[in-house]
Scaffold this motif. Sequence first.
Motif, PDB file in Angstrom:
ATOM      1  N   GLU B  11       7.658 -24.893  46.122  1.00 12.96           N
ATOM      2  CA  GLU B  11       8.962 -24.653  45.475  1.00 12.96           C
ATOM      3  C   GLU B  11       9.262 -23.177  45.286  1.00 12.96           C
ATOM      4  O   GLU B  11      10.414 -22.806  45.147  1.00 12.96           O
ATOM      5  N   GLN B  12       8.222 -22.318  45.213  1.00 14.91           N
ATOM      6  CA  GLN B  12       8.542 -20.904  45.044  1.00 14.91           C
ATOM      7  C   GLN B  12       9.052 -20.357  46.375  1.00 14.91           C
ATOM      8  O   GLN B  12       8.457 -20.595  47.409  1.00 14.91           O
ATOM      9  N   PRO B  14       9.927 -17.372  48.887  1.00 16.81           N
ATOM     10  CA  PRO B  14       9.648 -15.957  49.139  1.00 16.81           C
ATOM     11  C   PRO B  14      10.947 -15.149  49.100  1.00 16.81           C
ATOM     12  O   PRO B  14      11.947 -15.590  49.661  1.00 16.81           O
ATOM     13  N   GLN B  15      10.919 -14.020  48.400  1.00 16.35           N
ATOM     14  CA  GLN B  15      12.144 -13.217  48.274  1.00 16.35           C
ATOM     15  C   GLN B  15      12.220 -12.076  49.275  1.00 16.35           C
ATOM     16  O   GLN B  15      13.211 -11.389  49.341  1.00 16.35           O
ATOM     17  N   ALA B  16      11.126 -11.833  49.984  1.00 16.91           N
ATOM     18  CA  ALA B  16      11.115 -10.667  50.867  1.00 16.91           C
ATOM     19  C   ALA B  16      12.189 -10.806  51.941  1.00 16.91           C
ATOM     20  O   ALA B  16      12.409 -11.890  52.471  1.00 16.91           O
ATOM     21  N   SER B  17      12.873  -9.718  52.211  1.00 16.98           N
ATOM     22  CA  SER B  17      13.892  -9.759  53.249  1.00 16.98           C
ATOM     23  C   SER B  17      13.451  -8.875  54.407  1.00 16.98           C
ATOM     24  O   SER B  17      12.479  -8.155  54.302  1.00 16.98           O
ATOM     25  N   ARG B  18      14.222  -8.976  55.475  1.00 16.09           N
ATOM     26  CA  ARG B  18      13.913  -8.135  56.633  1.00 16.09           C
ATOM     27  C   ARG B  18      14.167  -6.673  56.280  1.00 16.09           C
ATOM     28  O   ARG B  18      15.126  -6.361  55.571  1.00 16.09           O
ATOM     29  N   ALA B  19      13.325  -5.799  56.792  1.00 20.94           N
ATOM     30  CA  ALA B  19      13.552  -4.369  56.584  1.00 20.94           C
ATOM     31  C   ALA B  19      14.831  -3.976  57.327  1.00 20.94           C
ATOM     32  O   ALA B  19      15.168  -4.597  58.340  1.00 20.94           O
ATOM     33  N   PRO B  20      15.531  -2.943  56.833  1.00 16.36           N
ATOM     34  CA  PRO B  20      16.735  -2.506  57.562  1.00 16.36           C
ATOM     35  C   PRO B  20      16.378  -2.078  58.989  1.00 16.36           C
ATOM     36  O   PRO B  20      15.307  -1.508  59.210  1.00 16.36           O
TER      37      PRO B  20
END
Lengths: 450, 92
Positions: B11-12, B14-20
Amino acid sequence: MTRQFVSQTSAAFRIDVDSDLRLSRVYDPIAVPAFVLVGPDGYVKRAQIGFDKDELNAIAAEMGCLPIAEAHDGAPQRKPGCSSRHLEPFAAIPSAEPLNLYAPTGARASLIDVAEDPYEYCIREFGDPLPVVPPTVERVERMMTGFNPSELIGRIPPCYGEATVEKIAANAVMAGCEPRMMQVLLPVVRAACDERLNLHGVQGTTHFAAPLIIVNGPVRGRLGFACGQNVFSNVSRANSTLGRALQLILRNLGGGAPDGIDMSTLGNPGKFSYCIAENEEASPWEPLHVEMGFPADESAITLFAGEAPHGVSEHVARSAKGVLTAIARALATVWSYRACMGHDALVVLGLEHVRTIHRDGFRKQDVREFLFKNTGIPLRAFDGVDGEGISQRHSYREITIDGERCYQKFRSPESIGIVVAGGGAGKFSAVVGSWATGPRGSQRVTYPCP
Amino acid sequence: MSITLVNPCIEQKPQASRAPRLESLAGKTIALLDISKPGGNVFLDRVERLLLERCSVTHVVRETKPTYTKPAPEGLLEKLRNVDAVVEGLAD
């Protein structure tokens, strides 16, 4: 929280919260905590990175104060600190919540109201493509009887989903487990999270590996684990549901989706369910868990990241050496026939083979050593076309098998696990090849089972 | 009529997004991470040459994971934090 802390101190200077990292950029520490003492002239008089009691006391002395860090106040003498946030290249991007791998409890599972056919919903949303038992609140509560639902048993790599008792129970319900199976499934999940098994790699690899569960001890009889005829197949509820529960947990909590993170090129039918028990009653030797140091009258489970079983037929040989030579030839092909020293195998000896081998006076260790000494790849196989295993040949050991110079297949006799299982008829055994092994791959793990 | 199920899944989120993404490679420092699979160096040698010769990359940093079977150790990740972009090289 910061305001509350500040109010408890008698600080006479201004305290700023550096939420936009502006101050961090000005003073540019490589790690935090960082201490920077600025003189009245605006120049930095002293800077300290990380935490160090001696340094802090020296600074206090320089400012005419008594020591502020006591030697035995429970805090460590020094700690290096963590990388400062302003040095993270993309600090503007919210990062994932840090995982507390040692938390004793986890979050309760959410509840989902389903208006459609729950079987169709579960097939679509959870688990493998076979139907599952819908994990209703009542069924999951029954599965958790006697356990704390929030207790965190582990985090399942590679996505590190929380495997709380409740989440494990929900998957156990789906797999069709009886509630008493929780006493085996919880140690299985603990073992699956053991770093030596390296589930992170096992779940992501393109190889065939899937964790095989091997059950030993009295729990086999109590819960009805099959260890005879068709031991690798669909022969008992206990084997099939325990194996399936683990595979569902790997997928649902570990994120090892077979169309995503689980990149296996060809897969493994064991990813539906992969669980056997040792036929201890039919074995003349000590069972696997006793070899691993557990008492014979206690139960244990072992996990081994293995390929599907490869059958070995030997219906003609009437001696231990004859039977074991046939098995050694199959062992030589584990991973790839010219790849030596990097892999392990589990040999599942069928009962007719065991009788022949035992009649010739072989103990279990003798079997292992015979297989170790007689499994190799002829040197002539390395003279032909290029291929896997050739470039490492300088690190291989040369031995002589039946008068022929060979490279020895395995690192040590302990690379070969031995389990007795199967039905009474048929002169068959099986070889289960490993994935990458040793500290850089996946190692077999055995856990006690209450 | 609806039925209530206990969510059996992670359920958690992941908040990481792609680097610019980089707009240009010119003047940048690029790390090439070899994951220790056979042939990785062959592929990355070629990428390094292309980056330097055709893309005006200033500096190429070469790093190698101890093993492809496990996540990169923290020390190695630390070294990669100071470059503009990382190319991770699989092979076989």
